[in-house]
Design a protein around this motif. Structure first.
Motif, PDB file in Angstrom:
ATOM      1  N   ALA A  62      10.518  -3.210 -13.786  1.00 56.67           N
ATOM      2  CA  ALA A  62       9.099  -3.037 -14.110  1.00 56.67           C
ATOM      3  C   ALA A  62       8.546  -1.800 -13.425  1.00 56.67           C
ATOM      4  O   ALA A  62       9.030  -1.377 -12.376  1.00 56.67           O
ATOM      5  N   LYS A  63       7.479  -1.229 -14.031  1.00 55.23           N
ATOM      6  CA  LYS A  63       6.886  -0.012 -13.483  1.00 55.23           C
ATOM      7  C   LYS A  63       5.643  -0.273 -12.641  1.00 55.23           C
ATOM      8  O   LYS A  63       5.251   0.580 -11.851  1.00 55.23           O
ATOM      9  N   ASP A  64       5.011  -1.442 -12.836  1.00 54.34           N
ATOM     10  CA  ASP A  64       3.787  -1.721 -12.096  1.00 54.34           C
ATOM     11  C   ASP A  64       3.596  -3.225 -11.934  1.00 54.34           C
ATOM     12  O   ASP A  64       4.442  -4.022 -12.375  1.00 54.34           O
ATOM     13  N   ARG A  65       2.479  -3.613 -11.314  1.00 55.34           N
ATOM     14  CA  ARG A  65       2.214  -5.012 -11.010  1.00 55.34           C
ATOM     15  C   ARG A  65       2.135  -5.857 -12.278  1.00 55.34           C
ATOM     16  O   ARG A  65       2.734  -6.941 -12.367  1.00 55.34           O
ATOM     17  N   ALA A  66       1.397  -5.358 -13.269  1.00 55.63           N
ATOM     18  CA  ALA A  66       1.210  -6.129 -14.504  1.00 55.63           C
ATOM     19  C   ALA A  66       2.544  -6.366 -15.219  1.00 55.63           C
ATOM     20  O   ALA A  66       2.830  -7.476 -15.687  1.00 55.63           O
ATOM     21  N   ALA A  67       3.355  -5.295 -15.283  1.00 55.55           N
ATOM     22  CA  ALA A  67       4.647  -5.429 -15.950  1.00 55.55           C
ATOM     23  C   ALA A  67       5.556  -6.401 -15.199  1.00 55.55           C
ATOM     24  O   ALA A  67       6.277  -7.200 -15.815  1.00 55.55           O
TER      25      ALA A  67
ATOM     26  N   GLU B  96       7.234 -15.056  -3.259  1.00 52.52           N
ATOM     27  CA  GLU B  96       5.914 -15.346  -2.698  1.00 52.52           C
ATOM     28  C   GLU B  96       4.935 -14.214  -2.975  1.00 52.52           C
ATOM     29  O   GLU B  96       3.781 -14.440  -3.367  1.00 52.52           O
ATOM     30  N   VAL B  97       5.398 -12.990  -2.762  1.00 53.81           N
ATOM     31  CA  VAL B  97       4.543 -11.831  -3.009  1.00 53.81           C
ATOM     32  C   VAL B  97       4.156 -11.764  -4.481  1.00 53.81           C
ATOM     33  O   VAL B  97       2.983 -11.541  -4.833  1.00 53.81           O
ATOM     34  N   LEU B  98       5.123 -11.980  -5.359  1.00 56.70           N
ATOM     35  CA  LEU B  98       4.862 -11.894  -6.791  1.00 56.70           C
ATOM     36  C   LEU B  98       3.904 -12.986  -7.259  1.00 56.70           C
ATOM     37  O   LEU B  98       3.045 -12.748  -8.131  1.00 56.70           O
ATOM     38  N   GLU B  99       4.041 -14.170  -6.694  1.00 55.27           N
ATOM     39  CA  GLU B  99       3.123 -15.260  -7.048  1.00 55.27           C
ATOM     40  C   GLU B  99       1.689 -14.901  -6.681  1.00 55.27           C
ATOM     41  O   GLU B  99       0.745 -15.182  -7.438  1.00 55.27           O
ATOM     42  N   LEU B 100       1.516 -14.253  -5.539  1.00 57.45           N
ATOM     43  CA  LEU B 100       0.176 -13.838  -5.122  1.00 57.45           C
ATOM     44  C   LEU B 100      -0.332 -12.691  -5.987  1.00 57.45           C
ATOM     45  O   LEU B 100      -1.526 -12.629  -6.319  1.00 57.45           O
ATOM     46  N   VAL B 101       0.557 -11.793  -6.378  1.00 58.12           N
ATOM     47  CA  VAL B 101       0.171 -10.703  -7.279  1.00 58.12           C
ATOM     48  C   VAL B 101      -0.312 -11.279  -8.605  1.00 58.12           C
ATOM     49  O   VAL B 101      -1.314 -10.817  -9.175  1.00 58.12           O
TER      50      VAL B 101
ATOM     51  N   ILE C  30      -2.606 -10.084   0.467  1.00 55.03           N
ATOM     52  CA  ILE C  30      -1.240 -10.622   0.548  1.00 55.03           C
ATOM     53  C   ILE C  30      -0.717 -10.505   1.977  1.00 55.03           C
ATOM     54  O   ILE C  30      -0.108 -11.436   2.516  1.00 55.03           O
ATOM     55  N   ALA C  31      -0.962  -9.358   2.585  1.00 53.95           N
ATOM     56  CA  ALA C  31      -0.523  -9.139   3.968  1.00 53.95           C
ATOM     57  C   ALA C  31      -1.130 -10.171   4.904  1.00 53.95           C
ATOM     58  O   ALA C  31      -0.453 -10.711   5.790  1.00 53.95           O
ATOM     59  N   ALA C  32      -2.410 -10.474   4.707  1.00 50.35           N
ATOM     60  CA  ALA C  32      -3.091 -11.451   5.559  1.00 50.35           C
ATOM     61  C   ALA C  32      -2.544 -12.855   5.342  1.00 50.35           C
ATOM     62  O   ALA C  32      -2.323 -13.613   6.297  1.00 50.35           O
ATOM     63  N   VAL C  33      -2.301 -13.214   4.094  1.00 47.24           N
ATOM     64  CA  VAL C  33      -1.802 -14.557   3.770  1.00 47.24           C
ATOM     65  C   VAL C  33      -0.403 -14.783   4.329  1.00 47.24           C
ATOM     66  O   VAL C  33      -0.092 -15.849   4.867  1.00 47.24           O
ATOM     67  N   LEU C  34       0.461 -13.761   4.208  1.00 48.22           N
ATOM     68  CA  LEU C  34       1.865 -13.901   4.609  1.00 48.22           C
ATOM     69  C   LEU C  34       2.134 -13.421   6.041  1.00 48.22           C
ATOM     70  O   LEU C  34       3.273 -13.466   6.501  1.00 48.22           O
ATOM     71  N   PHE C  35       1.073 -12.937   6.723  1.00 51.58           N
ATOM     72  CA  PHE C  35       1.201 -12.461   8.104  1.00 51.58           C
ATOM     73  C   PHE C  35       2.208 -11.319   8.223  1.00 51.58           C
ATOM     74  O   PHE C  35       3.075 -11.297   9.106  1.00 51.58           O
TER      75      PHE C  35
ATOM     76  N   THR D 271       4.749  -3.487   4.508  1.00 48.95           N
ATOM     77  CA  THR D 271       5.823  -4.408   4.127  1.00 48.95           C
ATOM     78  C   THR D 271       5.578  -4.976   2.735  1.00 48.95           C
ATOM     79  O   THR D 271       6.513  -5.152   1.944  1.00 48.95           O
ATOM     80  N   VAL D 272       4.310  -5.250   2.427  1.00 47.72           N
ATOM     81  CA  VAL D 272       3.966  -5.729   1.078  1.00 47.72           C
ATOM     82  C   VAL D 272       4.386  -4.686   0.048  1.00 47.72           C
ATOM     83  O   VAL D 272       4.995  -5.010  -0.982  1.00 47.72           O
ATOM     84  N   LYS D 273       4.077  -3.427   0.305  1.00 49.84           N
ATOM     85  CA  LYS D 273       4.442  -2.352  -0.621  1.00 49.84           C
ATOM     86  C   LYS D 273       5.949  -2.237  -0.779  1.00 49.84           C
ATOM     87  O   LYS D 273       6.455  -1.980  -1.875  1.00 49.84           O
ATOM     88  N   THR D 274       6.674  -2.439   0.330  1.00 50.07           N
ATOM     89  CA  THR D 274       8.139  -2.400   0.262  1.00 50.07           C
ATOM     90  C   THR D 274       8.661  -3.523  -0.614  1.00 50.07           C
ATOM     91  O   THR D 274       9.546  -3.323  -1.458  1.00 50.07           O
ATOM     92  N   HIS D 275       8.106  -4.731  -0.433  1.00 55.17           N
ATOM     93  CA  HIS D 275       8.513  -5.863  -1.278  1.00 55.17           C
ATOM     94  C   HIS D 275       8.226  -5.575  -2.746  1.00 55.17           C
ATOM     95  O   HIS D 275       9.047  -5.878  -3.628  1.00 55.17           O
ATOM     96  N   LEU D 276       7.077  -4.990  -3.024  1.00 53.52           N
ATOM     97  CA  LEU D 276       6.718  -4.679  -4.405  1.00 53.52           C
ATOM     98  C   LEU D 276       7.693  -3.669  -5.007  1.00 53.52           C
ATOM     99  O   LEU D 276       8.088  -3.792  -6.175  1.00 53.52           O
ATOM    100  N   THR D 277       8.080  -2.686  -4.213  1.00 52.41           N
ATOM    101  CA  THR D 277       9.045  -1.697  -4.692  1.00 52.41           C
ATOM    102  C   THR D 277      10.357  -2.364  -5.075  1.00 52.41           C
ATOM    103  O   THR D 277      10.949  -2.074  -6.124  1.00 52.41           O
ATOM    104  N   HIS D 278      10.806  -3.301  -4.244  1.00 51.13           N
ATOM    105  CA  HIS D 278      12.048  -4.025  -4.537  1.00 51.13           C
ATOM    106  C   HIS D 278      11.878  -4.908  -5.770  1.00 51.13           C
ATOM    107  O   HIS D 278      12.789  -5.025  -6.596  1.00 51.13           O
ATOM    108  N   ILE D 279      10.714  -5.548  -5.902  1.00 48.06           N
ATOM    109  CA  ILE D 279      10.432  -6.405  -7.058  1.00 48.06           C
ATOM    110  C   ILE D 279      10.478  -5.586  -8.342  1.00 48.06           C
ATOM    111  O   ILE D 279      11.095  -5.987  -9.334  1.00 48.06           O
TER     112      ILE D 279
END
Length: 231
Positions: free
Chosen positions: A214-219, A176-181, A190-195, A200-208
């Motif tokens: 990948a090193k960043d959002r685009a990658a 879900e987070v990645l789809e929004l990214v 993202i935080a507002a959409v997923l409540f 927590t969003v940053k933690t999810h991104l780190t795990h993703i």
């Protein structure tokens, strides 16, 4: 008779002193678990073992942090999922407010979504509740010395992740987070959409990033499209 009693008391005192000198000061422990039966069992176990002292117990992470700040235990034995205040947030807070106390997670949950956030938050070790009592005592002693302690199952999976990065599937929330990214949504949005919180969003991104290599959002988005994770 009085002389015998005095001599016996002196002998017993000497024995206690000798034992204390051999074992050193007791390792102080704080129990944090939302189940009273679990806390009672742990308290009884540590009471029956030499070299430990249970300073107190708490039913959630918030109470655990406050007690740790006040009592300054050597080791906080921490469950993770607790109503009224979970373990991961408490671990991070303890790192700020009670840095001397080492946190040893003791839980029934062994998934990466539980393990990694706890370790990233600053836990010294991670054990499962089916750990034999002897191994638990050894782990608490090691944690008190600042040594990392992981259950064999957790350690094996973490090693596998290090050796084979990018092969672990994303969780439903991570997708879900990645789809929004991929839609260009900011962390705040993202935080507002997923409540959830931005942290927590940053933690999810780190795990993703870790799971996709990948090193960043685009990658991450590019890899996800390449693998068919995003359609």
């Amino acid at each position: 008779m009085a002389e015998y009693t005095e001599r016996t008391e002196r002998t017993e005192h000497s024995d206690r002193t000798a034992r204390a000198e051999r074992t050193g000061p007791a390792i102080t422990v704080l129990l944090v678990d939302d189940h009273p039966v679990v806390r009672d069992g742990l308290r009884g176990m540590f009471a029956s073992a030499p070299g430990f002292e249970v300073l107190g117990e708490a039913g959630n992470g918030v109470e655990g942090v406050e007690l740790a700040v006040r009592l300054d235990p050597d080791v906080v034995l921490m469950d993770l999922r607790m109503p009224g205040g979970g373990g991961v947030v408490a671990i991070a807070e303890l790192g700020r407010r009670a840095p001397r106390s080492k946190v040893l997670v003791l839980t029934t949950y062994d998934t990466d979504s539980d393990t990694l956030p706890a370790i990233e938050a600053g836990a010294t070790g991670y054990l499962l509740k089916d750990t034999p009592r002897g191994e638990l005592f050894t782990a608490v002693r090691a944690a008190a010395e600042g040594r990392t302690v992981l259950s064999p199952a957790i350690a094996s999976r973490l090693v596998s992740r290090v050796r084979s990065p990018g092969n672990e599937p994303l969780s439903a929330r991570e997708r879900e987070v990645l789809e929004l990214v991929a839609k260009g949504t900011s962390n705040r949005e993202i935080a507002a959409v997923l409540f959830i919180s931005e942290a927590t969003v940053k933690t999810h991104l780190t795990h993703i990033y870790g799971k996709l290599g990948a090193k960043d959002r685009a990658a991450a988005v590019a890899v996800a499209y390449d693998r068919g994770i995003l359609g």
